[in-house]
Design a protein around this motif. Structure first.
Motif, PDB file in Angstrom:
ATOM      1  N   SER A 245     -10.742  -9.914   0.548  1.00 28.22           N
ATOM      2  CA  SER A 245     -10.955  -9.482   2.375  1.00 28.22           C
ATOM      3  C   SER A 245     -10.428 -10.661   3.282  1.00 28.22           C
ATOM      4  O   SER A 245     -10.540 -10.739   4.318  1.00 28.22           O
ATOM      5  CB  SER A 245     -11.993  -8.229   2.942  1.00 28.22           C
ATOM      6  OG  SER A 245     -12.221  -7.304   2.193  1.00 28.22           O
TER       7      SER A 245
ATOM      8  N   TRP B  16     -10.626   3.433  -6.049  1.00 26.64           N
ATOM      9  CA  TRP B  16      -9.522   4.306  -6.745  1.00 26.64           C
ATOM     10  C   TRP B  16      -9.127   3.628  -8.656  1.00 26.64           C
ATOM     11  O   TRP B  16      -8.962   4.536  -8.887  1.00 26.64           O
ATOM     12  CB  TRP B  16      -8.383   4.079  -5.977  1.00 26.64           C
ATOM     13  CG  TRP B  16      -6.720   5.208  -6.198  1.00 26.64           C
ATOM     14  CD1 TRP B  16      -6.826   5.427  -6.254  1.00 26.64           C
ATOM     15  CD2 TRP B  16      -5.609   4.243  -7.041  1.00 26.64           C
ATOM     16  NE1 TRP B  16      -5.467   6.095  -6.686  1.00 26.64           N
ATOM     17  CE2 TRP B  16      -5.152   5.283  -6.923  1.00 26.64           C
ATOM     18  CE3 TRP B  16      -5.466   2.191  -7.201  1.00 26.64           C
ATOM     19  CZ2 TRP B  16      -3.243   4.151  -8.019  1.00 26.64           C
ATOM     20  CZ3 TRP B  16      -4.134   2.376  -7.205  1.00 26.64           C
ATOM     21  CH2 TRP B  16      -3.411   3.099  -8.281  1.00 26.64           C
TER      22      TRP B  16
ATOM     23  N   ASP C 182     -10.034   3.411  -0.311  1.00 27.60           N
ATOM     24  CA  ASP C 182     -10.669   2.370  -0.733  1.00 27.60           C
ATOM     25  C   ASP C 182      -9.675   1.428  -2.863  1.00 27.60           C
ATOM     26  O   ASP C 182      -9.722   2.427  -3.291  1.00 27.60           O
ATOM     27  CB  ASP C 182     -11.582   2.136  -1.596  1.00 27.60           C
ATOM     28  CG  ASP C 182     -12.051   1.571  -1.779  1.00 27.60           C
ATOM     29  OD1 ASP C 182     -11.491   0.252  -2.551  1.00 27.60           O
ATOM     30  OD2 ASP C 182     -13.643   0.980  -2.001  1.00 27.60           O
TER      31      ASP C 182
ATOM     32  N   THR D 189     -11.310  -6.551  -4.656  1.00 31.45           N
ATOM     33  CA  THR D 189     -11.155  -6.682  -3.122  1.00 31.45           C
ATOM     34  C   THR D 189     -11.827  -7.706  -2.475  1.00 31.45           C
ATOM     35  O   THR D 189     -12.524  -8.629  -3.185  1.00 31.45           O
ATOM     36  CB  THR D 189     -12.082  -5.274  -2.468  1.00 31.45           C
ATOM     37  OG1 THR D 189     -12.054  -4.300  -2.956  1.00 31.45           O
ATOM     38  CG2 THR D 189     -11.185  -5.251  -0.703  1.00 31.45           C
TER      39      THR D 189
ATOM     40  N   ASP E 278       1.190  -1.054   0.605  1.00 29.54           N
ATOM     41  CA  ASP E 278       0.064   0.323  -0.142  1.00 29.54           C
ATOM     42  C   ASP E 278       0.384   1.069  -0.384  1.00 29.54           C
ATOM     43  O   ASP E 278       0.790   2.148  -0.565  1.00 29.54           O
ATOM     44  CB  ASP E 278      -1.264   0.245   1.223  1.00 29.54           C
ATOM     45  CG  ASP E 278       0.000  -0.608   2.709  1.00 29.54           C
ATOM     46  OD1 ASP E 278       0.630  -1.074   2.484  1.00 29.54           O
ATOM     47  OD2 ASP E 278      -0.584  -0.028   3.889  1.00 29.54           O
TER      48      ASP E 278
ATOM     49  N   HIS F  69      -6.747  -5.229  -4.247  1.00 29.31           N
ATOM     50  CA  HIS F  69      -6.536  -4.712  -3.402  1.00 29.31           C
ATOM     51  C   HIS F  69      -7.445  -5.689  -2.188  1.00 29.31           C
ATOM     52  O   HIS F  69      -7.836  -6.690  -1.813  1.00 29.31           O
ATOM     53  CB  HIS F  69      -7.625  -3.217  -3.001  1.00 29.31           C
ATOM     54  CG  HIS F  69      -7.630  -2.993  -1.753  1.00 29.31           C
ATOM     55  ND1 HIS F  69      -8.652  -1.587  -1.435  1.00 29.31           N
ATOM     56  CD2 HIS F  69      -6.674  -3.124  -0.967  1.00 29.31           C
ATOM     57  CE1 HIS F  69      -8.443  -1.760   0.157  1.00 29.31           C
ATOM     58  NE2 HIS F  69      -6.842  -2.998   0.159  1.00 29.31           N
TER      59      HIS F  69
ATOM     60  N   ASP G 189      -2.082  -4.509   1.484  1.00 29.48           N
ATOM     61  CA  ASP G 189      -2.796  -3.267   1.995  1.00 29.48           C
ATOM     62  C   ASP G 189      -2.697  -4.443   3.182  1.00 29.48           C
ATOM     63  O   ASP G 189      -4.043  -4.484   4.207  1.00 29.48           O
ATOM     64  CB  ASP G 189      -3.597  -2.930   1.382  1.00 29.48           C
ATOM     65  CG  ASP G 189      -4.586  -1.949   2.470  1.00 29.48           C
ATOM     66  OD1 ASP G 189      -3.474  -1.451   3.399  1.00 29.48           O
ATOM     67  OD2 ASP G 189      -5.603  -1.127   2.632  1.00 29.48           O
TER      68      ASP G 189
ATOM     69  N   LYS H 106      -6.706  -7.477   1.288  1.00 27.59           N
ATOM     70  CA  LYS H 106      -6.813  -6.587   2.783  1.00 27.59           C
ATOM     71  C   LYS H 106      -6.119  -7.611   3.789  1.00 27.59           C
ATOM     72  O   LYS H 106      -6.182  -8.388   4.363  1.00 27.59           O
ATOM     73  CB  LYS H 106      -7.913  -6.394   3.413  1.00 27.59           C
ATOM     74  CG  LYS H 106      -8.398  -5.097   2.489  1.00 27.59           C
ATOM     75  CD  LYS H 106      -9.440  -4.480   2.991  1.00 27.59           C
ATOM     76  CE  LYS H 106     -10.412  -3.332   2.597  1.00 27.59           C
ATOM     77  NZ  LYS H 106     -11.327  -2.564   3.430  1.00 27.59           N
TER      78      LYS H 106
END
Ligand SMILES: Cc1ncc(C[n+]2csc(CCOP(=O)(O)OP(=O)(O)O)c2C)c(N)n1
Length: 558
Positions: free
Chosen positions: A512, A500, A496, A510, A440, A535, A466, A537
């Protein structure tokens, strides 16, 4: 034919196989940007930051097997681009950077954004070539490209005064100068052959100067014929196939003790086109500087580098590929059972370390879970770009790299390389799978080059790990000052990243939770025209593939 120096420079770049020039435009070199309109063989790629342009040129050069090129404006433009010079110098990568300069009549008056590049770049480039005569413009390009590839490859700066570019000249383009390769002395080759025959536990570390496809194919054949195990050195994990029986693991910044203890039994270490450095040598302990604990053979194409830090048993100022080819023409003799056991043992130890097992953590995903799922989706010829940061330990630990893949990174560890390098790789070979891995922290240093990807139709997959921290530095603080907090210096507030990405027109996903991994990756790894950002997490507690933070962290995402 009389034409502008700007055009002569553009024609000279074309003669050096430059078909793509990365830039951020500047008023200091308008004569070149205008001239490029008349050289359609060179595409100008306009970047969002000069560091992006520099990293893209490095990647383009590595993939094209010739120096990459970029052009930046004077003072501030060059200041932004210096990170690429730093990487090219340390990583021994050829790079030609053109830099605008104030008009010749104003030099020395501290005119707008003027800088003395010979002073400024003295320690971050192989040479600074200042062109002050129209008659020398094309010659300067030929000299710059030749210097960039000769001896220890590296960055060369060519300084172009603004007014010079509009001057007229009828001089012809100076053609490229052939690369001169230093070969091994016959007696050195014989000595190395007999050292390899007598060694009980030899080991090869290939490096920066062994990078052509043929050289890597010959390295593999050499390993088999001469019965020598091969490590991949710091972040150059594509140089030897990890599934090969002679693969002995990745030695890098943090080599696991289990592997290191085995490797340290070597009685003959051959560094073939590898500079060695502090990080690879485990901070000058393996091999010990200046007097190694084993016989060290150091092969590097520049005599100034051989013997600079270590005193080798045999130093060879030679092209390492020439040495390997020479050895392939000599007879290795039969390997002893001890030697075969050595090869097998190293392979087994490294394999166990890359097994897909990891701890479950509470505060987000263990990044290992995503990496293992991505590994099975990487094509055998993927380009993999990697940023600096702790997230990369998961990649180097769990990915089963193949020789046909290409790993592009700043080996010296400058952040911000992965996204621009992925954009350049995707432009160079639009059909090839290109996957960037970045933290990140790194993502928001140069991630704006996503806009460049959109403008030119590049479509890399960008995986952002991230963990909410400049994790690598957090872990360093944690090690140096155990139990003390490191949040104040390293915790990050993040956007986020999927949203983005979508704001650029790219796709964004994403991950997670564990059960989202396969579902998301099956959408990500299907042909797509746009760039894709994933992304992930991640856990902050498990920032590294090898260790967790020594205490509970602030898990609240900022
Ligand atoms: C340009 C640059 N600035 C600073 C550093 C020092 N540095 C090395 S790793 C790192 C943190 C990287 O953070 P992130 O990208 O989030 O990855 P993580 O370590 O958390 O996995 C920093 C600041 C560097 N190597 N390069």
């Amino acid at each position: 034919m009389t034409r502008s120096v700007g055009l002569i420079i553009a024609e000279s770049l074309k003669a050096h196989d430059i078909d793509r020039l990365f830039c951020v435009p500047g008023e200091s070199y308008l004569g070149l940007t205008d001239a490029l309109n008349d050289v359609p063989e060179i595409s100008l790629v306009v970047c969002r930051h000069e560091s992006g342009a520099g990293y893209m040129a490095i990647a383009d050069g590595l993939l094209g097997k010739r120096p990459g090129a970029c052009v930046v404006s004077r003072g501030p433009g060059l200041s932004n681009a210096m990170i690429a010079l730093h990487t090219a110098l340390h990583d021994a990568v050829p790079l030609v950077m053109l830099i605008g300069q104030v008009e010749r009549r104003d030099m020395g008056r501290m005119a707008l954004q003027e800088q003395d590049y010979s002073k400024l770049l003295a320690d971050i480039s192989k040479a600074v070539i200042e062109v002050n005569e129209a008659s020398q413009a094309s010659e300067a390009i030929a000299r710059g490209f030749h210097l960039a590839i000769s001896g220890t490859p590296g960055p060369v700066a060519i300084v172009l005064p603004e007014d010079l570019l509009d001057e007229q000249s009828d001089l012809p383009v100076v053609p490229p100068r052939a690369k001169t390769l230093p070969g091994p002395l016959p007696e050195d080759l014989q000595q190395l052959a007999s050292m390899l025959q007598q060694a009980k536990k030899p080991l090869i570390w290939p490096g920066a100067c062994l990078n052509s496809e043929q050289a890597l194919a010959d390295l593999e054949r050499f390993a088999e014929v001469w019965a020598v195990p091969v490590c991949c050195t710091n972040k150059r994990t594509h140089q030897f196939d990890s599934s090969h029986t002679h693969y002995a693991g990745h030695v890098g910044i943090r080599t696991p003790k289990r592997l290191l203890d085995q490797l340290k039994e070597t009685d003959l270490l051959v560094a073939a086109g590898e500079r060695l450095t502090d990080t690879l040598s485990q901070y000058y302990t393996f091999p010990i500087a200046p007097n190694p604990q084993m016989d060290l053979v150091h092969i590097w194409p520049d005599a100034n580098e051989v013997g600079r830090v270590w005193s080798p048993a045999l130093g060879m100022a030679s092209d390492p590929h020439a040495v390997i080819k020479g050895l392939l023409n000599l007879s290795p003799g039969s390997p002893t059972p001890e030697r075969l056991e050595w090869i097998q043992r190293l392979h087994t130890v490294q394999k166990a370390l890359s097994e897909p097992s990891w701890d479950k953590v509470e505060d987000g995903l263990n990044f290992a879970s995503a990496i293992c799922a991505i590994d099975s989706r990487l094509t055998k010829d993927a380009v993999i770009t990697v940023d600096a940061g702790s997230f990369s330990t998961f990649l180097y630990r769990y990915t089963h790299f193949h020789r046909g893949q290409e790993v592009l990174t700043s080996v010296v560890g400058a952040m911000g390389a992965a996204v621009p390098m992925a954009v350049a790789a995707s432009l160079r070979d639009p059909g090839r799978q290109v996957v960037a891995f970045v933290g990140d922290g790194g993502a928001l240093m140069t991630g704006n080059e996503l806009a460049t990807a959109m403008r030119y139709g590049a479509n890399p997959i960008i995986v952002i790990a991230d963990n909410g921290y400049y994790g690598s530095i957090g872990l360093h603080q944690d090690t140096r000052y155990p139990g003390r907090p490191f949040e104040s210096a390293t915790q990050l507030a993040n956007p986020d990243f999927a949203a983005w990405a979508r704001s650029f027109g790219a796709k964004g996903y994403t991950i997670s939770t564990l059960d989202q991994i396969d579902q998301v990756l099956s959408q990500v790894f299907t042909p797509c025209r746009e760039p894709i950002v994933v992304h992930v997490k991640c856990s902050a507690h498990q920032m590294s593939a090898w260790r967790q933070a020594s205490r509970k962290l602030n898990f609240t995402r900022l």
